[in-house]
Enzyme design. Structure first.
Site, PDB file in Angstrom:
ATOM      1  N   GLU A   9       0.865  -1.188   0.000  1.00 10.69           N
ATOM      2  CA  GLU A   9       0.000   0.000   0.000  1.00 10.69           C
ATOM      3  C   GLU A   9       0.900   1.235   0.000  1.00 10.69           C
ATOM      4  O   GLU A   9       1.663   1.445   0.933  1.00 10.69           O
ATOM      5  CB  GLU A   9      -0.896  -0.018   1.233  1.00 10.69           C
ATOM      6  CG  GLU A   9      -1.852  -1.200   1.263  1.00 10.69           C
ATOM      7  CD  GLU A   9      -2.436  -1.435   2.650  1.00 10.69           C
ATOM      8  OE1 GLU A   9      -3.303  -0.646   3.061  1.00 10.69           O
ATOM      9  OE2 GLU A   9      -2.005  -2.392   3.321  1.00 10.69           O
ATOM     10  N   ASP A  93       2.193   1.357   3.609  1.00 13.29           N
ATOM     11  CA  ASP A  93       3.436   0.617   3.842  1.00 13.29           C
ATOM     12  C   ASP A  93       4.672   1.355   3.340  1.00 13.29           C
ATOM     13  O   ASP A  93       5.786   1.083   3.779  1.00 13.29           O
ATOM     14  CB  ASP A  93       3.390  -0.742   3.112  1.00 13.29           C
ATOM     15  CG  ASP A  93       2.136  -1.533   3.454  1.00 13.29           C
ATOM     16  OD1 ASP A  93       1.698  -1.483   4.623  1.00 13.29           O
ATOM     17  OD2 ASP A  93       1.589  -2.197   2.548  1.00 13.29           O
ATOM     18  N   HIS A 142      11.651   1.603  -9.896  1.00 13.67           N
ATOM     19  CA  HIS A 142      13.061   1.349  -9.581  1.00 13.67           C
ATOM     20  C   HIS A 142      13.365   1.688  -8.113  1.00 13.67           C
ATOM     21  O   HIS A 142      13.942   0.885  -7.380  1.00 13.67           O
ATOM     22  CB  HIS A 142      13.902   2.211 -10.539  1.00 13.67           C
ATOM     23  CG  HIS A 142      15.383   2.123 -10.357  1.00 13.67           C
ATOM     24  ND1 HIS A 142      16.203   1.547 -11.297  1.00 13.67           N
ATOM     25  CD2 HIS A 142      16.199   2.552  -9.362  1.00 13.67           C
ATOM     26  CE1 HIS A 142      17.473   1.632 -10.874  1.00 13.67           C
ATOM     27  NE2 HIS A 142      17.489   2.241  -9.708  1.00 13.67           N
ATOM     28  N   GLU A 143      12.925   2.868  -7.676  1.00 17.23           N
ATOM     29  CA  GLU A 143      13.201   3.278  -6.293  1.00 17.23           C
ATOM     30  C   GLU A 143      12.430   2.418  -5.294  1.00 17.23           C
ATOM     31  O   GLU A 143      12.954   2.052  -4.243  1.00 17.23           O
ATOM     32  CB  GLU A 143      12.895   4.770  -6.089  1.00 17.23           C
ATOM     33  CG  GLU A 143      13.689   5.722  -6.981  1.00 17.23           C
ATOM     34  CD  GLU A 143      15.195   5.455  -7.023  1.00 17.23           C
ATOM     35  OE1 GLU A 143      15.762   4.946  -6.030  1.00 17.23           O
ATOM     36  OE2 GLU A 143      15.812   5.743  -8.065  1.00 17.23           O
ATOM     37  N   HIS A 146      14.248  -0.764  -4.680  1.00 15.54           N
ATOM     38  CA  HIS A 146      15.339  -0.643  -3.707  1.00 15.54           C
ATOM     39  C   HIS A 146      14.796  -0.871  -2.295  1.00 15.54           C
ATOM     40  O   HIS A 146      15.414  -1.574  -1.497  1.00 15.54           O
ATOM     41  CB  HIS A 146      15.992   0.744  -3.784  1.00 15.54           C
ATOM     42  CG  HIS A 146      16.973   0.892  -4.899  1.00 15.54           C
ATOM     43  ND1 HIS A 146      17.892  -0.076  -5.240  1.00 15.54           N
ATOM     44  CD2 HIS A 146      17.194   1.920  -5.763  1.00 15.54           C
ATOM     45  CE1 HIS A 146      18.636   0.348  -6.256  1.00 15.54           C
ATOM     46  NE2 HIS A 146      18.224   1.556  -6.601  1.00 15.54           N
ATOM     47  N   HIS A 152      20.985  -2.742  -8.109  1.00  9.63           N
ATOM     48  CA  HIS A 152      21.094  -2.485  -9.552  1.00  9.63           C
ATOM     49  C   HIS A 152      21.520  -3.745 -10.288  1.00  9.63           C
ATOM     50  O   HIS A 152      22.269  -4.552  -9.766  1.00  9.63           O
ATOM     51  CB  HIS A 152      22.099  -1.360  -9.832  1.00  9.63           C
ATOM     52  CG  HIS A 152      21.596  -0.017  -9.408  1.00  9.63           C
ATOM     53  ND1 HIS A 152      22.422   1.023  -9.075  1.00  9.63           N
ATOM     54  CD2 HIS A 152      20.336   0.456  -9.263  1.00  9.63           C
ATOM     55  CE1 HIS A 152      21.693   2.079  -8.744  1.00  9.63           C
ATOM     56  NE2 HIS A 152      20.419   1.753  -8.846  1.00  9.63           N
ATOM     57  N   CYS A 197       4.419  -5.536   7.095  1.00  7.78           N
ATOM     58  CA  CYS A 197       3.366  -4.616   6.648  1.00  7.78           C
ATOM     59  C   CYS A 197       2.795  -4.965   5.279  1.00  7.78           C
ATOM     60  O   CYS A 197       1.717  -4.500   4.922  1.00  7.78           O
ATOM     61  CB  CYS A 197       3.864  -3.169   6.676  1.00  7.78           C
ATOM     62  SG  CYS A 197       5.118  -2.772   5.433  1.00  7.78           S
ATOM     63  N   ASN A 200      -0.663  -8.168   4.716  1.00  7.61           N
ATOM     64  CA  ASN A 200      -2.131  -8.067   4.738  1.00  7.61           C
ATOM     65  C   ASN A 200      -2.696  -7.615   3.409  1.00  7.61           C
ATOM     66  O   ASN A 200      -2.185  -6.701   2.773  1.00  7.61           O
ATOM     67  CB  ASN A 200      -2.588  -7.105   5.844  1.00  7.61           C
ATOM     68  CG  ASN A 200      -2.166  -5.672   5.569  1.00  7.61           C
ATOM     69  OD1 ASN A 200      -1.001  -5.383   5.382  1.00  7.61           O
ATOM     70  ND2 ASN A 200      -3.132  -4.767   5.528  1.00  7.61           N
TER      71      ASN A 200
END
Length: 202
Positions: A9, A93, A142-143, A146, A152, A197, A200
Site C-alpha cells: 500500500e 506501507d 526502480h526506487e 530498492h 542495480h 506490513c 495483509n
C-alpha cells in the site's frame, strides 16, 4: 502461488514544485500519477506484489518538508516527515515523493535499500524528469524496488535482451521487466526479512 503474494500500500506525495509545474491543475496531476501507478502495477506482477494506491497527497499550498537539490537530504527529510506525520494519518506501507526539483548531477531518484515497513526508511524520492509518463513510472518502480531489497542489475543478469527496470541508466522501452536478478533479490529479501506490513491484503 499465494504464499509468495504480497500487498504494497503506497502513498504518493506530490510536492509544491509539481503543483507549479502543472499550473495548479489537480486533475492533470492526478491523471499523471494514476497513469504511473498503472504502469508499475503491471511491472510488479512479475514479483508477485500487488500495488495499492492508499493515498495521493498534493502539497498545493506549500511544501511540508524542505525539498532541495540534494536528493539525499530530501530523502532524509521526507522519511522523517513520514514517520512523524503521514504514517499517523494514512494507513500505508511505503511513501514516495514526486518532485519537479532538479536533483544534483544525473540523479533522478533515490531510496533506502531493504527498508520496507521501516517508518523513516520505507520511502523514496522521484524527480518528474520526463514528459514521457512511462519513464517517470520506471524511475518510481526502480526506487520502490530498492526499498524491497533489490539492487542495480549487473551485466550478467538474465533478461538483458529486454529492458530491465533496475538497469542504470534507465532507457525507454514498450514494457519494462524486472530481470531474474531482481526477482531473486526481492524473493530473498521477502523470505529472509519477511516485512510484516505487506502481508495483509487490504
Amino acid at each position: 502461488s499465494t504464499e509468495f503474494q504480497r500487498y504494497m500500500e503506497i502513498v504518493i506525495v506530490v510536492d509544491h514544485s509539481m503543483v507549479k509545474k502543472y499550473n495548479g491543475d489537480s486533475p492533470k496531476i492526478k491523471a499523471w500519477v494514476y497513469e504511473m501507478i498503472n504502469t508499475i502495477t503491471e511491472g510488479y506482477r512479475d514479483l508477485y506484489i500487488d500495488i495499492i494506491l492508499s493515498g495521493l497527497e498534493i502539497w498545493s499550498e506549500k511544501d511540508l518538508i524542505n525539498v532541495e537539490a540534494s536528493a539525499g537530504n530530501t530523502l532524509k527529510s521526507f522519511g522523517e516527515w513520514r514517520a512523524k506525520d503521514l504514517i499517523h494519518r494514512i494507513s500505508h506501507d511505503n511513501a514516495q515523493l514526486l518532485t519537479a526539483t532538479d536533483f544534483d548531477g544525473p540523479t533522478i531518484g533515490l531510496a533506502y535499500v531493504a527498508s520496507m515497513c521501516e517508518p523513516k526508511l520505507s520511502v523514496g524520492v522521484i524527480q518528474d524528469h520526463s514528459s514521457v509518463n512511462r519513464l517517470v513510472a520506471i524511475t518510481l518502480a526502480h526506487e520502490m524496488a530498492h526499498n524491497l531489497g533489490v539492487r542495480h542489475d549487473e551485466k550478467d543478469c538474465v533478461g538483458v535482451v529486454y529492458l530491465c527496470i533496475m538497469r542504470i541508466p534507465v532507457v525507454e522501452d514498450k514494457r519494462s521487466y524486472f530481470s531474474d536478478c531482481s526477482y531473486i533479490q526481492c524473493r530473498e529479501y521477502i523470505s529472509k526479512e519477511n516485512p510484516p506490513c505487506i502481508l495483509n491484503k487490504p
